[in-house]
Each structure stands twice: as C-alpha cells, then as structure tokens.
Design an enzyme around this catalytic site. Structure first.
Site, PDB file in Angstrom:
ATOM      1  N   ASN A   9       0.846  -1.078  -0.090  1.00 57.14           N
ATOM      2  CA  ASN A   9      -0.087  -0.011   0.086  1.00 57.14           C
ATOM      3  C   ASN A   9       0.902   1.178   0.152  1.00 57.14           C
ATOM      4  OD1 ASN A   9      -1.776   1.925   0.487  1.00 57.14           O
ATOM      5  ND2 ASN A   9      -2.204   1.349   2.543  1.00 57.14           N
ATOM      6  N   TRP A  10       0.987   1.829  -1.136  1.00 56.99           N
ATOM      7  CA  TRP A  10       1.855   3.209  -1.267  1.00 56.99           C
ATOM      8  C   TRP A  10       1.303   4.341  -0.557  1.00 56.99           C
ATOM      9  CZ3 TRP A  10       3.974   2.822  -7.012  1.00 56.99           C
ATOM     10  CH2 TRP A  10       4.570   1.425  -7.169  1.00 56.99           C
ATOM     11  N   LYS A  11       0.030   4.363  -0.378  1.00 59.40           N
ATOM     12  CA  LYS A  11      -0.493   5.403   0.329  1.00 59.40           C
ATOM     13  C   LYS A  11      -0.321   6.816  -0.721  1.00 59.40           C
ATOM     14  CE  LYS A  11      -0.066   3.458   4.867  1.00 59.40           C
ATOM     15  NZ  LYS A  11      -0.267   3.564   6.157  1.00 59.40           N
ATOM     16  N   HIS A  93      -9.501   1.000   4.699  1.00 61.25           N
ATOM     17  CA  HIS A  93      -8.187   1.361   5.380  1.00 61.25           C
ATOM     18  C   HIS A  93      -8.521   2.118   6.696  1.00 61.25           C
ATOM     19  CE1 HIS A  93      -4.436   2.577   6.337  1.00 61.25           C
ATOM     20  NE2 HIS A  93      -3.860   1.343   5.771  1.00 61.25           N
ATOM     21  N   GLU A  95      -7.147   4.406   7.774  1.00 57.50           N
ATOM     22  CA  GLU A  95      -7.022   5.928   7.428  1.00 57.50           C
ATOM     23  C   GLU A  95      -8.120   6.425   6.985  1.00 57.50           C
ATOM     24  OE1 GLU A  95      -3.083   5.612   5.307  1.00 57.50           O
ATOM     25  OE2 GLU A  95      -2.366   4.948   7.274  1.00 57.50           O
ATOM     26  N   GLU A 165      -5.548  -5.307  10.586  1.00 52.58           N
ATOM     27  CA  GLU A 165      -4.437  -4.292  10.595  1.00 52.58           C
ATOM     28  C   GLU A 165      -4.722  -3.495  12.041  1.00 52.58           C
ATOM     29  OE1 GLU A 165      -2.501  -3.115   6.837  1.00 52.58           O
ATOM     30  OE2 GLU A 165      -4.116  -1.728   7.032  1.00 52.58           O
ATOM     31  N   GLY A 171       2.192   2.146  10.789  1.00 54.76           N
ATOM     32  CA  GLY A 171       3.030   3.271  10.827  1.00 54.76           C
ATOM     33  C   GLY A 171       3.785   3.635  12.115  1.00 54.76           C
ATOM     34  N   SER A 211       3.094  -2.326  10.294  1.00 55.99           N
ATOM     35  CA  SER A 211       4.602  -2.406  10.700  1.00 55.99           C
ATOM     36  C   SER A 211       5.525  -3.638  10.397  1.00 55.99           C
ATOM     37  CB  SER A 211       4.935  -1.920  12.061  1.00 55.99           C
ATOM     38  OG  SER A 211       4.632  -0.553  12.462  1.00 55.99           O
ATOM     39  N   GLY A 232       2.483  -1.232   4.590  1.00 57.76           N
ATOM     40  CA  GLY A 232       2.597   0.169   4.153  1.00 57.76           C
ATOM     41  C   GLY A 232       4.094   0.700   3.713  1.00 57.76           C
ATOM     42  N   GLY A 233       4.782   1.213   4.890  1.00 55.63           N
ATOM     43  CA  GLY A 233       6.028   1.829   4.914  1.00 55.63           C
ATOM     44  C   GLY A 233       7.129   1.148   4.094  1.00 55.63           C
TER      45      GLY A 233
HETATM   46  C1  PEP Z   1      -0.972   0.113   6.083  1.00 57.66           C
HETATM   47  O1  PEP Z   1      -1.336   1.247   6.199  1.00 57.66           O
HETATM   48  O2  PEP Z   1      -1.875  -0.834   5.644  1.00 57.66           O
HETATM   49  C2  PEP Z   1       0.214  -0.364   6.875  1.00 57.66           C
HETATM   50  C3  PEP Z   1       0.246  -1.381   7.299  1.00 57.66           C
HETATM   51  O3  PEP Z   1       1.279   0.409   7.234  1.00 57.66           O
HETATM   52  P1  PEP Z   1       2.639   0.360   7.790  1.00 57.66           P
HETATM   53  O4  PEP Z   1       3.304  -1.198   7.398  1.00 57.66           O
HETATM   54  O5  PEP Z   1       3.456   1.174   7.422  1.00 57.66           O
HETATM   55  O6  PEP Z   1       2.273   0.048   9.270  1.00 57.66           O
END
Ligand code: PEP
Length: 249
Positions: A9-11, A93, A95, A165, A171, A211, A232-233
């Site tokens: 997920n590049w956001k 998600h 967010e 999640e 994040g 994470s 994500g990251g």
């Molecule tokens: C996400 O936003 O779906 C996510 C899991 O982010 P991160 O891996 O950065 O925690």
C-alpha cells in the site's frame, strides 16, 4: 498449499518515475512462494500498470467509490479501476475510516460494488489501542467483519481478502506479536466458518498489516492463519518489500 499474498500500500507517496522504477524492480523479482500486488495512488495506476505488464504482479487501488457513474465529484468507480487493469482494491483502510469518516456501512457498500465489478476487495479491520487495552479487540474486529462484509454470497466471500490491521501498529513501528496477530486471524477464520463453511474459511486469504518489516516477516508469515501481509512503509523500497515477499514460507 495456499500461496501467500503480499500487497504493498503505497498510500499518497512516490512520484510517477519513482513509482515506475519500484514497480519494475518488483516485477523482475521471481516469487515462487507468494502472490504480489502493488497499490499505487490513483494518479499512477496507468503508468504502474504499464510497468507491470507481462509480469505476474497484480495491480490494486487504495480506495473506490460506493457509487456507479454519476455526479460524484472526485470519486473513482470500481468499473474505472477494472478498466485500468486493477485486480484488487483496498477498502476500509483505517486511515479512511478515521480520517475520512468511512463507516462499516460505507465500506460494505464499496465491497459489494467492487465484487460486482469483478475486483477482489482487500477489506481492512482492526482495533484502536484503547479497544485492545480495554479487552474489546475481539468484539471490535468481529463487528467490523459482520458489518463491512454483510450480504456477501459464498462466491463473493471466496473473492474477498481480509486484512487485520491493528490501528496502533500502523506506521508506528509497533508490531503485533506473532501470537497476538495469530489469535485474531484464527478468530476471523472462525467467523468465516460460522457464517459460510469450513472450506470457504480455509480458502479465505487473511492478511496481517501493521509495521511489517523484513526483520519480523518470517515470524509473522509463519503463523498458521496468516496468509500474507498488507505492507505500508516497507512497500516503498524494493529491497525491503521483496525481503518480505521472500520471507513467506
Ligand atoms: C498500512 O497502512 O496498511 C500499513 C500496514 O502500514 P505500515 O506497514 O507502514 O504500518
């Protein structure tokens, strides 16, 4: 054995050229053990689709409208995503739930539209830190499962991916321990079995997100009921993302 799915997920990150370079690096990596999807911002879907052409890496979007065509300024429909070559769409998600105010009912409407259009939704569920600390994790996640995935036929459930999640782990660098993640995944599989049957529950793909990094991926991906990751990251750098892909059993 069911193949794992690693979805990035590049956001709202990267630029066209850096996104294309990342997609190319991922597309060139052999991945015998896991399916891979990348979910760039809407603006780069077409460019990334071209970069992935001829590879087995799937394209996904990060959101979709719950409406079909019409006067919905700024929205992107599921049919449009299909036209762009998407196979997956991330829905609900945290967010979007917390920043954009999406409710389970809105998420459910989006999930049904995505399935009707032929997309595979990746539906996110997960508790806030306060829910976990007050012992409400199971209730919160079960309620999100019930409401966000209401009204799906057995065939539609087979097409649907669930991503657990925990919001406190997204994040933040705080990751759920493998046993913490496993117990929620096992419960989600049980919810699928109770509503459908054990065959559908066993086929269902349940991702963990929060994470996930190369150094914790082996332990997480090795859990019985964890079928992959929503990243994500660590999905923004080819080396880290591909190390997570390679960590799948
Ligand atoms: C996400 O936003 O779906 C996510 C899991 O982010 P991160 O891996 O950065 O925690």
């Amino acid at each position: 054995m069911k193949r794992h799915l690693i979805a990035g997920n590049w956001k709202m990150n990267l630029r066209r050229e850096s996104g294309i370079a990342l997609a190319r690096a991922i597309a060139q990596h052999p991945s015998p053990k896991a399916d891979i999807a990348v979910c760039p911002p809407f603006a780069y879907l077409e460019s990334v689709a071209s970069a992935l052409r001829g590879s087995s890496v799937a394209l996904g979007a990060q959101n979709a409208s719950q409406f079909d065509d019409g006067a919905f300024t700024g929205e992107v429909s599921c049919q449009m995503l299909m036209e762009l070559g998407c196979r997956y769409v991330i829905l609900g998600h945290s967010e979007r739930r917390t920043v954009m105010g999406e409710t389970d009912e809105i998420v459910n409407a989006k999930v049904l539209k995505a399935l009707a259009a032929g997309l595979r939704p990746i539906v996110c569920v997960g508790e806030h830190l306060a829910d976990r600390e007050s012992g409400k994790t199971f209730d919160v996640v079960r309620r999100q499962f019930e409401r966000s995935l209401a009204g799906l036929s057995p065939d539609q459930m087979r097409q649907t991916v669930i991503a657990y999640e925990p919001i406190w782990a997204i994040g933040t660098g705080k990751v759920a321990t493998p046993p913490q993640a496993q117990e929620i995944h096992a419960d989600l599989r049980k919810q699928v079995e109770n509503r459908y049957n054990s065959a559908i529950a066993q086929q269902s793909i349940l991702l963990y997100g929060g994470s996930v990094k190369p150094d914790n991926a082996v332990a997480l991906m090795g859990q019985t009921d964890i079928d992959g990751a929503l990243v994500g990251g660590a999905s923004l750098a080819a080396a880290a993302f591909l190390a997570i892909v390679d960590a799948c059993p």
